[in-house]
Scaffold this motif. Structure first.
Motif, PDB file in Angstrom:
ATOM      1  N   ALA A   1       0.827  -1.216   0.000  1.00  0.00           N
ATOM      2  CA  ALA A   1       0.000   0.000   0.000  1.00  0.00           C
ATOM      3  C   ALA A   1       0.857   1.261   0.000  1.00  0.00           C
ATOM      4  CB  ALA A   1      -0.935   0.003   1.207  1.00  0.00           C
ATOM      5  N   LEU A   2       2.059   1.158   0.526  1.00  0.00           N
ATOM      6  CA  LEU A   2       2.952   2.320   0.608  1.00  0.00           C
ATOM      7  C   LEU A   2       3.893   2.418  -0.588  1.00  0.00           C
ATOM      8  CD1 LEU A   2       3.842   2.119   4.399  1.00  0.00           C
ATOM      9  CD2 LEU A   2       2.016   3.423   3.302  1.00  0.00           C
TER      10      LEU A   2
ATOM     11  N   LEU B   1      -0.767   5.609   8.487  1.00  0.00           N
ATOM     12  CA  LEU B   1      -1.610   5.234   7.349  1.00  0.00           C
ATOM     13  C   LEU B   1      -1.543   3.731   7.077  1.00  0.00           C
ATOM     14  CD1 LEU B   1      -1.101   8.086   4.732  1.00  0.00           C
ATOM     15  CD2 LEU B   1      -3.108   7.631   6.142  1.00  0.00           C
ATOM     16  N   ALA B   2      -0.452   3.099   7.457  1.00  0.00           N
ATOM     17  CA  ALA B   2      -0.291   1.658   7.247  1.00  0.00           C
ATOM     18  C   ALA B   2      -1.366   0.853   7.975  1.00  0.00           C
ATOM     19  CB  ALA B   2       1.096   1.209   7.701  1.00  0.00           C
TER      20      ALA B   2
ATOM     21  N   ASP C   1      -5.912  -0.167   2.363  1.00  0.00           N
ATOM     22  CA  ASP C   1      -6.745   0.235   1.219  1.00  0.00           C
ATOM     23  C   ASP C   1      -6.806   1.754   1.104  1.00  0.00           C
ATOM     24  OD1 ASP C   1      -7.251  -2.425   0.605  1.00  0.00           O
ATOM     25  OD2 ASP C   1      -9.179  -2.453   1.652  1.00  0.00           O
ATOM     26  N   LEU C   2      -6.998   2.431   2.216  1.00  0.00           N
ATOM     27  CA  LEU C   2      -7.032   3.895   2.213  1.00  0.00           C
ATOM     28  C   LEU C   2      -5.665   4.456   1.836  1.00  0.00           C
ATOM     29  CD1 LEU C   2      -8.413   6.621   2.811  1.00  0.00           C
ATOM     30  CD2 LEU C   2      -7.707   6.318   5.192  1.00  0.00           C
ATOM     31  N   ALA C   3      -4.605   3.917   2.423  1.00  0.00           N
ATOM     32  CA  ALA C   3      -3.256   4.398   2.123  1.00  0.00           C
ATOM     33  C   ALA C   3      -2.969   4.281   0.632  1.00  0.00           C
ATOM     34  CB  ALA C   3      -2.227   3.611   2.932  1.00  0.00           C
TER      35      ALA C   3
ATOM     36  N   GLY D   1      -1.725   7.365  -4.197  1.00  0.00           N
ATOM     37  CA  GLY D   1      -1.692   7.592  -5.641  1.00  0.00           C
ATOM     38  C   GLY D   1      -1.948   9.059  -5.966  1.00  0.00           C
ATOM     39  N   PHE D   2      -2.947   9.622  -5.335  1.00  0.00           N
ATOM     40  CA  PHE D   2      -3.270  11.042  -5.502  1.00  0.00           C
ATOM     41  C   PHE D   2      -2.157  11.911  -4.922  1.00  0.00           C
ATOM     42  CE2 PHE D   2      -5.749  14.759  -3.698  1.00  0.00           C
ATOM     43  CZ  PHE D   2      -5.894  15.425  -4.901  1.00  0.00           C
ATOM     44  N   GLY D   3      -1.682  11.549  -3.742  1.00  0.00           N
ATOM     45  CA  GLY D   3      -0.625  12.324  -3.093  1.00  0.00           C
ATOM     46  C   GLY D   3       0.656  12.356  -3.904  1.00  0.00           C
ATOM     47  N   VAL D   4       0.996  11.230  -4.529  1.00  0.00           N
ATOM     48  CA  VAL D   4       2.191  11.190  -5.375  1.00  0.00           C
ATOM     49  C   VAL D   4       2.013  12.124  -6.568  1.00  0.00           C
ATOM     50  CG1 VAL D   4       3.499   9.704  -6.969  1.00  0.00           C
ATOM     51  CG2 VAL D   4       3.032   8.957  -4.630  1.00  0.00           C
ATOM     52  N   TYR D   5       0.808  12.143  -7.144  1.00  0.00           N
ATOM     53  CA  TYR D   5       0.558  13.080  -8.243  1.00  0.00           C
ATOM     54  C   TYR D   5       0.793  14.517  -7.768  1.00  0.00           C
ATOM     55  CZ  TYR D   5      -1.358  16.084 -11.692  1.00  0.00           C
ATOM     56  OH  TYR D   5      -1.475  17.103 -12.608  1.00  0.00           O
TER      57      TYR D   5
END
Length: 176
Positions: A18-19, A40-41, A45-47, A52-56
């Motif tokens: 997930a990370l 977050l771990a 599923d939430l992480a 994905g959005f945070g990396v963008y």
């Protein structure tokens, strides 16, 4: 801390996976992930969905890095998110922000015309959840349409992160 890091004995392949979007393999563990990612771990599923959005926002957005960090630091200050503030102050130097700039972001007083407009835009988004036609038009003198969209999502995304981190009680390892 309301939501402490996930204990080492509860980390599994799903948690580490997930990370993966944000952390290199060597940091996908309780010691390397840091306080925010370790919290977050607890919810893989939430992480995975959020990261994905945070990396963008952090790495692929059309915003120039300096503009992105001004926006993030301003919303972190406004939302009183110590973790977000400390984490992004540490990144600021690599984007061309000086100590005086960081103080100006916190105090709402930067010297450049565009920098002042950015602060005002972040403040307006935070206060009203929208930008006025005047601010949107003023930003178009400096940012194209995609960049203005990315600015709105950056401010909103980091406001959400500040809300989560403040609620979970995530504290920085160091503060400025």
């Amino acid at each position: 801390m309301r939501l402490p890091p996930l204990p080492a004995d509860q980390w599994d392949d799903r948690t580490r996976g997930a990370l993966a979007a944000l952390l290199p393999r060597a940091r996908r563990n309780p010691d390397g992930a840091g306080p925010a990612m370790s919290a977050l771990a607890r919810h893989p599923d939430l992480a995975e969905a959020y990261l994905g959005f945070g990396v963008y926002l952090l790495f692929r957005s059309t915003l120039p890095p300096r503009v992105r960090e001004i926006a993030i630091l301003r919303i972190a200050h406004r939302r009183q998110c110590a973790y977000e503030w400390a984490h992004h102050v540490a990144m600021a130097d690599s984007t061309g922000l000086s100590d005086a700039d960081i103080d100006g972001i916190r105090d709402g007083r930067l010297t450049g015309e565009f920098d002042r407009l950015l602060l005002a835009a972040v403040d307006e988004l935070d206060e009203k959840s929208q930008l006025s036609d005047t601010t949107w038009a003023a930003l178009s003198d400096y940012l194209d349409e995609h960049q203005r969209m990315d600015l709105v999502f950056t401010v909103g995304g980091y406001a959400m992160v500040a809300m989560a981190f403040n609620t979970f009680g995530i504290q920085p390892d160091h503060e400025r």
